[in-house]
Design an enzyme around this catalytic site. Structure first.
Site, short mmCIF file in Angstrom:
data_model
loop_
_atom_site.label_atom_id
_atom_site.label_comp_id
_atom_site.label_asym_id
_atom_site.label_seq_id
_atom_site.Cartn_x
_atom_site.Cartn_y
_atom_site.Cartn_z
N GLU A 75 2.97 -5.98 3.92
CA GLU A 75 2.10 -5.04 3.24
C GLU A 75 2.33 -3.61 3.71
O GLU A 75 2.24 -2.66 2.93
CB GLU A 75 0.64 -5.42 3.45
CG GLU A 75 0.22 -6.75 2.84
CD GLU A 75 0.55 -7.95 3.73
OE1 GLU A 75 0.23 -9.08 3.33
OE2 GLU A 75 1.15 -7.75 4.80
N PRO B 274 13.83 -15.01 11.58
CA PRO B 274 12.49 -15.56 11.40
C PRO B 274 11.49 -14.46 11.06
O PRO B 274 11.62 -13.31 11.52
CB PRO B 274 12.17 -16.17 12.77
CG PRO B 274 13.50 -16.36 13.44
CD PRO B 274 14.36 -15.24 12.93
N ARG B 275 10.49 -14.80 10.27
CA ARG B 275 9.50 -13.81 9.85
C ARG B 275 8.63 -13.35 11.00
O ARG B 275 8.25 -12.17 11.08
CB ARG B 275 8.64 -14.37 8.72
CG ARG B 275 7.58 -13.38 8.23
CD ARG B 275 7.00 -13.79 6.90
NE ARG B 275 5.96 -12.88 6.45
CZ ARG B 275 6.17 -11.70 5.88
NH1 ARG B 275 7.41 -11.28 5.72
NH2 ARG B 275 5.18 -10.93 5.49
N LEU C 217 11.57 -10.64 -2.51
CA LEU C 217 13.03 -10.56 -2.68
C LEU C 217 13.50 -9.18 -3.12
O LEU C 217 14.69 -8.94 -3.29
CB LEU C 217 13.51 -11.62 -3.68
CG LEU C 217 12.91 -11.68 -5.09
CD1 LEU C 217 13.36 -10.55 -5.99
CD2 LEU C 217 13.27 -13.01 -5.74
N GLU D 69 13.55 -6.19 -1.65
CA GLU D 69 14.36 -5.39 -0.72
C GLU D 69 15.83 -5.79 -0.78
O GLU D 69 16.71 -4.93 -0.71
CB GLU D 69 13.80 -5.51 0.70
CG GLU D 69 12.46 -4.83 0.89
CD GLU D 69 11.95 -4.95 2.31
OE1 GLU D 69 12.58 -5.68 3.11
OE2 GLU D 69 10.91 -4.34 2.61
#
Length: 425
Positions: A60, A266-267, A336, A338
């Protein structure tokens, strides 16, 4: 009555919430910083009038960049109050907006009790509350109404699954939806679901994420990273979630031998060490981004672990093909846009309900392909990485797709102006 019971539940749960916060701080120390802000106590300067933007976490906050830049330009006498719920979101905000100095003030949003939120509003006295995407809290909405702070939910999205959850809490969420002043929805489907929940004045503006421009310094960093990797193909698995890395690594280990490098990001940063251990347990040679330095990546390295913050555009620049995580398992997918903005072909799994329309549109535009599981993802990726012409066409379509959908920031600003007031002409 429903909100009273909800507030009581918050107060009763606070000891557990604080305990969980402290435990999370073991892996991510940022959770133990700025604790007073989470309870409504602040020290930030309030010299300028505030435009308040709430961006819960990393995604965000990055999405808010073009909107915040537009607000800073349009309202030079104001400062932006940027609030978060996670330390990674706060760190991302600092990286993106620290250059603006005192014009962007950061804080945590307090827990959703009437007293804490009321104290927050009395301290900062924001002209408007701008919520990014889905972050709607019952007491935040009620206190904004009480203090006459208009609320705009922008870049708003609401999946069918989230709508059903909200309808189960209809007494709470309907009141919260009615308290919104205006809603700028990403898609027509999002707008219809938000309207059905009771939100007034709903408009379709598109996603402001399409207006994010890849920063030149990040692109250059990606080029340098690519030069360290060399000419071998690079498959990026971006923003992967818990449970997905094991599936990807098993498929990668079982795939026919190739010289392709797997760039795994990884996020959540608190999982970097856990994922590194997964790689090592499978006997795959590993290097971590944090340990690369200026040295070239060995041709024997099978996995590069992206264990850094704020470098996603660099990773997209460095790769040849990007798989977007959160979509192999029923987690809803990730953004997706970016990857498309950098002109990279995209692979996604079957579970993209949080970004359903943009994912379907990207597939229809030829910018993305869906895969059924990790094994198919690796197989399709290897095929594309050996088909330069086909992959190049996909990349061109991805870039065209991203450019075609720009303009949401301008449309959103048009809705916000009457709520904020005077701006620079």
């Amino acid at each position: 009555m429903a909100r009273i019971l909800y507030s009581l539940a918050w107060w009763l749960a606070l000891p557990l919430v604080v305990g969980r916060l402290w435990l999370r701080g073991k892996k991510e120390p940022g959770y133990r910083l700025h604790l007073g802000e989470r309870f409504g106590f602040y020290r930030q300067s309030t010299a300028k009038p505030f435009i308040w933007v709430h961006a819960v976490s990393v995604g965000e906050t990055r999405a808010a960049e073009p909107l915040i830049d537009a607000l800073l330009q349009a309202y030079p006498a104001h400062a932006i109050l940027l609030t978060h719920m996670t330390p990674t979101g706060r760190a991302t905000g600092q990286a993106l907006f620290g250059k603006h100095g005192a014009r962007v003030v950061q804080s945590y949003l307090p827990y959703d009790t009437g007293w804490m939120v009321g104290r927050f509003l009395r301290y900062f006295k924001p002209r408007i509350c701008i919520l990014m995407e889905t972050e709607v809290w019952p007491n935040v909405m009620a206190q904004c109404t009480k203090h006459r702070v208009p609320v705009a939910l922008v870049n708003a999205r609401l999946s069918e699954r989230s709508l059903k959850k909200a309808q189960r809490l209809s007494a709470l969420m309907t009141d919260a939806a009615h308290a919104m002043t205006i809603v700028a929805a990403q898609t027509q489907a999002d707008a219809e679901r938000l309207s059905s929940l009771g939100a007034p004045s709903v408009h379709v503006t598109g996603s402001v994420k399409f207006d994010v421009t890849p920063p030149e310094h990040a692109v250059e960093k990606g080029r340098v990273m690519r030069s360290q990797i060399g000419s071998r193909p690079v498959l990026l698995c971006a923003s992967t979630r818990e449970g997905e890395e094991a599936l990807i690594l098993d498929a990668w280990q079982a795939a026919p031998a190739s010289n392709t490098l797997l760039l795994l990001v990884p996020r959540h940063p608190q999982r970097f060490n856990e994922v590194a251990q997964m790689v090592q347990e499978r006997g795959l040679s590993l290097i971590r981004r944090s340990a690369m330095g200026d040295a070239p990546v060995s041709v024997d390295t099978r996995v590069l672990l992206g264990d850094s913050m704020g470098e996603m555009f660099a990773y997209y620049t460095a790769c040849d093909l990007a798989f977007i995580g959160g979509s192999l398992m029923p987690l809803g997918g990730q953004n997706l846009i970016e990857a498309c903005a950098v002109g990279k072909p995209v692979l996604i799994g079957q579970h993209t309900f949080n970004f359903a329309e943009v994912s379907d549109d990207a597939v229809a535009a030829g910018a993305a392909l869906r895969v059924s599981d990790a094994t198919e993802m690796v197989s399709v990726a290897q095929g594309l990485l050996s088909a330069n012409a086909e992959r190049g066409v996909m990349g061109e379509k991805a870039l065209a797709f991203a450019r075609q959908h720009r303009g949401a920031t301008t449309r959103t600003m048009r809705l916000l102006r009457p709520l904020i007031g005077i701006e620079r002409l």
